[in-house]
Design a protein around this motif. Sequence first.
Motif, PDB file in Angstrom:
ATOM      1  N   LYS A  43      36.093  21.979  35.166  1.00 33.92           N
ATOM      2  CA  LYS A  43      36.608  21.170  34.069  1.00 33.92           C
ATOM      3  C   LYS A  43      36.089  21.669  32.717  1.00 33.92           C
ATOM      4  O   LYS A  43      36.700  21.410  31.679  1.00 33.92           O
ATOM      5  N   ALA A  44      34.953  22.377  32.736  1.00 35.93           N
ATOM      6  CA  ALA A  44      34.379  22.927  31.512  1.00 35.93           C
ATOM      7  C   ALA A  44      34.868  24.347  31.248  1.00 35.93           C
ATOM      8  O   ALA A  44      34.372  25.011  30.337  1.00 35.93           O
ATOM      9  N   GLY A  45      35.829  24.831  32.055  1.00 32.86           N
ATOM     10  CA  GLY A  45      36.416  26.139  31.813  1.00 32.86           C
ATOM     11  C   GLY A  45      35.836  27.277  32.626  1.00 32.86           C
ATOM     12  O   GLY A  45      36.228  28.439  32.435  1.00 32.86           O
ATOM     13  N   PHE A  46      34.911  26.991  33.529  1.00 34.78           N
ATOM     14  CA  PHE A  46      34.353  28.041  34.378  1.00 34.78           C
ATOM     15  C   PHE A  46      35.364  28.436  35.454  1.00 34.78           C
ATOM     16  O   PHE A  46      36.181  27.618  35.878  1.00 34.78           O
ATOM     17  N   ARG A  47      35.287  29.677  35.895  1.00 29.73           N
ATOM     18  CA  ARG A  47      36.163  30.136  36.979  1.00 29.73           C
ATOM     19  C   ARG A  47      35.322  30.739  38.094  1.00 29.73           C
ATOM     20  O   ARG A  47      34.274  31.340  37.861  1.00 29.73           O
ATOM     21  N   GLN A  48      35.801  30.554  39.317  1.00 34.18           N
ATOM     22  CA  GLN A  48      35.072  31.057  40.475  1.00 34.18           C
ATOM     23  C   GLN A  48      35.304  32.548  40.650  1.00 34.18           C
ATOM     24  O   GLN A  48      36.413  33.051  40.448  1.00 34.18           O
ATOM     25  N   VAL A  49      34.244  33.269  41.010  1.00 33.17           N
ATOM     26  CA  VAL A  49      34.346  34.688  41.337  1.00 33.17           C
ATOM     27  C   VAL A  49      33.832  34.892  42.751  1.00 33.17           C
ATOM     28  O   VAL A  49      33.037  34.104  43.265  1.00 33.17           O
ATOM     29  N   ALA A  50      34.298  35.958  43.385  1.00 35.44           N
ATOM     30  CA  ALA A  50      33.856  36.296  44.731  1.00 35.44           C
ATOM     31  C   ALA A  50      32.812  37.405  44.655  1.00 35.44           C
ATOM     32  O   ALA A  50      32.905  38.308  43.811  1.00 35.44           O
ATOM     33  N   GLU A  51      31.836  37.332  45.544  1.00 30.64           N
ATOM     34  CA  GLU A  51      30.815  38.376  45.564  1.00 30.64           C
ATOM     35  C   GLU A  51      31.389  39.723  45.963  1.00 30.64           C
ATOM     36  O   GLU A  51      30.831  40.777  45.608  1.00 30.64           O
ATOM     37  N   THR A  52      32.502  39.735  46.672  1.00 29.19           N
ATOM     38  CA  THR A  52      33.099  40.989  47.136  1.00 29.19           C
ATOM     39  C   THR A  52      34.004  41.637  46.097  1.00 29.19           C
ATOM     40  O   THR A  52      34.455  42.767  46.300  1.00 29.19           O
ATOM     41  N   ASP A  53      34.274  40.953  44.999  1.00 32.85           N
ATOM     42  CA  ASP A  53      35.121  41.508  43.940  1.00 32.85           C
ATOM     43  C   ASP A  53      34.265  42.183  42.870  1.00 32.85           C
ATOM     44  O   ASP A  53      33.071  41.892  42.725  1.00 32.85           O
ATOM     45  N   ALA A  54      34.901  43.070  42.104  1.00 34.68           N
ATOM     46  CA  ALA A  54      34.245  43.654  40.939  1.00 34.68           C
ATOM     47  C   ALA A  54      34.221  42.620  39.815  1.00 34.68           C
ATOM     48  O   ALA A  54      35.175  41.861  39.642  1.00 34.68           O
ATOM     49  N   TRP A  55      33.125  42.580  39.061  1.00 34.95           N
ATOM     50  CA  TRP A  55      32.988  41.626  37.978  1.00 34.95           C
ATOM     51  C   TRP A  55      33.221  42.308  36.637  1.00 34.95           C
ATOM     52  O   TRP A  55      32.884  43.490  36.461  1.00 34.95           O
ATOM     53  N   ASP A  56      33.782  41.553  35.687  1.00 34.52           N
ATOM     54  CA  ASP A  56      34.036  42.108  34.356  1.00 34.52           C
ATOM     55  C   ASP A  56      33.095  41.481  33.338  1.00 34.52           C
ATOM     56  O   ASP A  56      32.288  40.624  33.671  1.00 34.52           O
ATOM     57  N   ASP A  57      33.210  41.951  32.099  1.00 38.92           N
ATOM     58  CA  ASP A  57      32.318  41.469  31.046  1.00 38.92           C
ATOM     59  C   ASP A  57      33.014  40.554  30.055  1.00 38.92           C
ATOM     60  O   ASP A  57      32.529  40.349  28.941  1.00 38.92           O
ATOM     61  N   ALA A  58      34.161  39.983  30.448  1.00 34.54           N
ATOM     62  CA  ALA A  58      34.879  39.095  29.540  1.00 34.54           C
ATOM     63  C   ALA A  58      34.041  37.856  29.254  1.00 34.54           C
ATOM     64  O   ALA A  58      33.385  37.314  30.152  1.00 34.54           O
TER      65      ALA A  58
END
Length: 435
Positions: free
Chosen positions: A41-56
């Motif tokens: 609700k505060a605008g966070f999004r879920q990421v997966a540990e198996t995916d590459a992460w970005d710096d946005a």
Amino acid sequence: MSTAAHQAFFDRTHSDDLIAFLGTSPSPYHAVASAAERLEKAGFRQVAETDAWDDAPGGRYLIRGGALMAWYLPEGVGPETPFRVVGTHTDSPNLRVKPVPDTGSAGWRQVAVEIYGGVPLNTWLDRDLGLSGRLVLKDGTARLVQLDEPLLRVPQLAIHLDRSVNDGMKLDRQRHLTPIWGLGPVDEGSLISYVAERAGLAAEDVAGWDLMTHDVQPASYLGRDRELLAAPRLDNLLSVHAATAALAAVASGPDAADLPYVPVLAAFDHEETGSESDTGAQSPLLGNVLDRTIHARGGNAEDRARALAGTVCLSSDMGHAVHPNYVERHEPGHHPVPNGGPILKVNVNNRYATDGVGRAVFAAACEKAGVPWQSFVSNNAVACGTTIGPITAARLGIRTVDCGIAALSMHSARELCGAEDPYLLASAIKAFLEG
């Protein structure tokens, strides 16, 4: 103070939300789901540990079992930017269902349980208990289950059959803590079949489970002026809730883009049993998250060393209020009281990680937030507990401060704290994360 005057003094919005959070979080798996919902609700999004992460720029979180890691990347932060970490834990002492759960004796159907963590056993007697946790299916997916109804009960022996009970109750952990949930012969497979059916699943599709009991009595305000809060799992879901609220507020605030630190929430599992798991504070989970956010911003080993050198972790866990019936068990010069603000926890043998520099960081955060605070140290003749603080400090080499709020009945099936303290703690954590 009259009820009307007290309510005028204290806005209960935060504690009302804490009560709702506790109600939807009977297990660590539910706690991280409830926290994640608030972060979404505060605008966070879920990421997966198996995916590459970005710096946005923006907020992210990941869930691993009963643990949650969340962080917010301000705009334009370099890879050497330090972190402000709040460490908490999602687990609480309770009774957990064994791999072969169906048992019984003398015409009673019972559920075999194992004792999790440091449990004052008598607090689980004669309570109406529900079941919660997760069912794991054959394809490896998990389904959360929460049965908020009186299904089980651990009955105490009647005083007529034990006239010495008031001289000191002795409970055998194997024989005396097995809950009843019906009458009749043992029916193998009946518990999991029942839980699966309630979850809308076929019992044959269930390959495993992590189920536990919880007191179905909801959290509530207590006392003439409703200035106290009685609830299950205050240790340590109160801190999880406070840290989640603080991180969401920081990420949604007007100065979010210009934060001097990267704020992080680390909610671990299995603190009550030593933190030795892939979701506990002794795992590389937090370190990996910090490293990957540095790498996503183009950082190298030098950047990592610089970032961690400037990082501070606030380990937030429940502490002890002075008990009016056992004052002699407390350190005479340190008597934390409910609604007196957060407590700074100190132990020179490093059961807590606070040092003088950490004290200054904590005091500055409380001063910025306009929050009173107290000090806690154990009586020299009473063994001191510990937290994830020393583990985090030693594992990552980062400065760590131990704090919490003062409470009674820690580890009981139902604990007690001041109704104002959750908000005061959240306010101090917010100020800490802002730097």
